[in-house]
Design a protein around this motif. Structure first.
Motif, PDB file in Angstrom:
ATOM      1  N   LEU A 225       4.799   2.001  -9.270  1.00  8.03           N
ATOM      2  CA  LEU A 225       6.710   2.466  -7.807  1.00  8.03           C
ATOM      3  C   LEU A 225       6.359   3.660  -6.942  1.00  8.03           C
ATOM      4  O   LEU A 225       6.777   3.372  -5.521  1.00  8.03           O
ATOM      5  CB  LEU A 225       7.208   3.234  -8.980  1.00  8.03           C
ATOM      6  CG  LEU A 225       7.732   1.938 -10.716  1.00  8.03           C
ATOM      7  CD1 LEU A 225       8.782   2.853 -11.353  1.00  8.03           C
ATOM      8  CD2 LEU A 225       7.980   0.993  -9.451  1.00  8.03           C
TER       9      LEU A 225
ATOM     10  N   GLU B 147       8.757  -5.317 -16.833  1.00  7.95           N
ATOM     11  CA  GLU B 147       9.823  -5.218 -15.845  1.00  7.95           C
ATOM     12  C   GLU B 147       9.725  -3.989 -14.632  1.00  7.95           C
ATOM     13  O   GLU B 147      10.184  -4.222 -13.651  1.00  7.95           O
ATOM     14  CB  GLU B 147       9.920  -4.226 -16.941  1.00  7.95           C
ATOM     15  CG  GLU B 147      11.039  -4.253 -18.368  1.00  7.95           C
ATOM     16  CD  GLU B 147      10.858  -3.306 -19.514  1.00  7.95           C
ATOM     17  OE1 GLU B 147      11.018  -2.221 -19.095  1.00  7.95           O
ATOM     18  OE2 GLU B 147      11.252  -3.688 -19.996  1.00  7.95           O
TER      19      GLU B 147
ATOM     20  N   GLU C 119      10.712  -4.226 -10.838  1.00 10.43           N
ATOM     21  CA  GLU C 119      11.316  -3.090  -9.773  1.00 10.43           C
ATOM     22  C   GLU C 119      10.597  -3.151  -8.424  1.00 10.43           C
ATOM     23  O   GLU C 119      10.516  -2.100  -7.520  1.00 10.43           O
ATOM     24  CB  GLU C 119      11.183  -1.396 -10.513  1.00 10.43           C
ATOM     25  CG  GLU C 119      11.853  -1.487 -11.501  1.00 10.43           C
ATOM     26  CD  GLU C 119      11.691  -0.041 -12.247  1.00 10.43           C
ATOM     27  OE1 GLU C 119      11.455   1.001 -11.576  1.00 10.43           O
ATOM     28  OE2 GLU C 119      11.955  -0.184 -13.902  1.00 10.43           O
TER      29      GLU C 119
ATOM     30  N   GLN D 263      11.364  -5.211  -5.547  1.00  9.01           N
ATOM     31  CA  GLN D 263      12.874  -4.546  -4.845  1.00  9.01           C
ATOM     32  C   GLN D 263      12.374  -3.909  -4.016  1.00  9.01           C
ATOM     33  O   GLN D 263      12.787  -3.835  -2.815  1.00  9.01           O
ATOM     34  CB  GLN D 263      13.476  -3.774  -5.474  1.00  9.01           C
ATOM     35  CG  GLN D 263      14.132  -4.361  -6.815  1.00  9.01           C
ATOM     36  CD  GLN D 263      14.971  -3.920  -7.595  1.00  9.01           C
ATOM     37  OE1 GLN D 263      14.294  -2.942  -8.591  1.00  9.01           O
ATOM     38  NE2 GLN D 263      15.707  -4.902  -8.888  1.00  9.01           N
ATOM     39  N   ARG D 264      10.867  -3.002  -4.075  1.00 18.30           N
ATOM     40  CA  ARG D 264      10.757  -1.863  -3.505  1.00 18.30           C
ATOM     41  C   ARG D 264       9.762  -2.613  -1.694  1.00 18.30           C
ATOM     42  O   ARG D 264       9.958  -1.394  -1.249  1.00 18.30           O
ATOM     43  CB  ARG D 264      10.115  -0.756  -3.693  1.00 18.30           C
ATOM     44  CG  ARG D 264      10.911   0.123  -5.122  1.00 18.30           C
ATOM     45  CD  ARG D 264      10.083   0.958  -5.768  1.00 18.30           C
ATOM     46  NE  ARG D 264       9.896   1.865  -6.286  1.00 18.30           N
ATOM     47  CZ  ARG D 264      11.773   1.853  -7.549  1.00 18.30           C
ATOM     48  NH1 ARG D 264      11.678   0.858  -8.181  1.00 18.30           N
ATOM     49  NH2 ARG D 264      11.969   3.300  -8.564  1.00 18.30           N
TER      50      ARG D 264
END
Ligand SMILES: NC(=O)c1ccc[n+]([C@@H]2O[C@H](COP(=O)([O-])OP(=O)(O)OC[C@H]3O[C@@H](n4cnc5c(N)ncnc54)[C@H](OP(=O)(O)O)[C@@H]3O)[C@@H](O)[C@H]2O)c1
Length: 269
Positions: A31, A52, A56, A59-60
């Protein structure tokens, strides 16, 4: 701990592969690198957790993804890295983070200790070797690239019951350090990460689990370790030490070997 000049180093446009990305330190590193502009491919075995993470990551950093890959099978891991390099053009960064920790109780071994040790080495050591060998030659050709292999302070100060895990991590450290010396003049940065103690699924051994917490000076968070990796990798130091205290272990065992041994034996399972 972090120098201002390393603050928020970015990885825009680079492809980073992170193993063991479904949880703990690997998830945090994946992340963090996506937040800092890298396209991240997260590998692990647990599909639900990877799904999951994929949301995430995307999105980044659009173009990021996750894949199921058992790195304990070196052929599968090598093939996955070769396909990713071919599909995406190149792999700029490889974080060999996947790991398992299985205790080895030699005094009460029921005959399965040898198999346990091989299993631990397959994932902790031979996967890091396979990954490093799969990506470094192309990095050398380009004169650029980063590999981070995750070791443990246990490699420097093995505790009772940790024969398989500590030995696998000592092997990671020695292998990685040797490769780093070989390829640094060719523009490729190879690092060993010593994470300190991090409260992940593997690292859990606090009072709630019937264990005692390690000294405050070695306790770290997964996000803190991830930020350190993102800031330090690609720099001149081979070792990335999240905690400085364990560096004293090799000194303590020379200056006061019997006291050192007594203190390590208190960790007996
Ligand atoms: N936590 C600490 O205090 C600490 C200290 C020193 C070193 N480390 C090292 O840090 C690394 C990360 O550990 P962690 O603390 O974050 O523990 P963790 O939360 O248990 O994470 C371990 C990761 O490795 C993956 N993994 C295990 N076997 C795999 C396999 N065969 N193929 C692919 N992925 C596999 C797991 O994913 P799946 O189960 O989904 O495959 C999981 O994502 C490990 O190398 C560990 O030895 C941790």
């Amino acid at each position: 701990m972090l120098g201002a000049r390393h603050h928020q180093r970015r990885y825009d446009g680079q492809l980073a592969v992170v193993t063991g990305a479904s949880s703990g330190i690997g998830r945090a590193v994946a992340l963090t690198l996506a937040t800092r502009g890298a396209q991240v491919i997260g590998l692990a075995r647990r599909r639900d957790l990877l799904d999951e993470l994929a949301t995430e990551l995307a999105q980044r950093s659009p173009g990021s993804a996750t894949e199921v890959c058992d790195v304990g099978d070196a052929d599968v891991y090598r093939a996955t890295l070769a396909r990713l390099a071919s599909d995406r053009g190149k792999i700029d960064i490889l974080i060999n983070n996947a790991g398992i920790d299985i205790d080895l109780h030699v005094a009460s071994d029921q005959g399965d200790g040898n198999a346990t040790t091989h299993e631990v080495f397959d994932i902790n050591f031979f996967a890091a070797v396979a990954g490093t060998l799969a990506v470094v030659p192309a990095m050398v050709q380009r004169g650029a690239g980063i590999v981070v292999n995750v070791s443990s302070d246990t490699a420097r100060a093995p505790e009772p019951g940790q024969g398989a895990y500590a030995a696998s991590k000592a092997a990671v450290s020695a292998f990685t350090e040797s490769v780093a010396h070989e390829v640094a003049p060719l523009g490729v940065h190879v690092h060993v990460l010593y994470p300190g103690w991090v409260p992940t699924a593997m690292g859990l051994s606090g009072p709630e689990q019937g264990g005692s917490l390690p000294p405050k000076m070695v306790r770290r968070t997964a996000d803190g370790v991830a930020a350190l990796v993102a800031n330090r990798m690609g720099g001149p130091r081979t070792d990335i030490n999240a905690a400085v205290l364990p560096l004293l272990a090799p000194i303590a065992r020379i200056i006061a070997p019997v006291s050192y041994q007594k203190s390590m034996r208190r960790f007996s399972p």
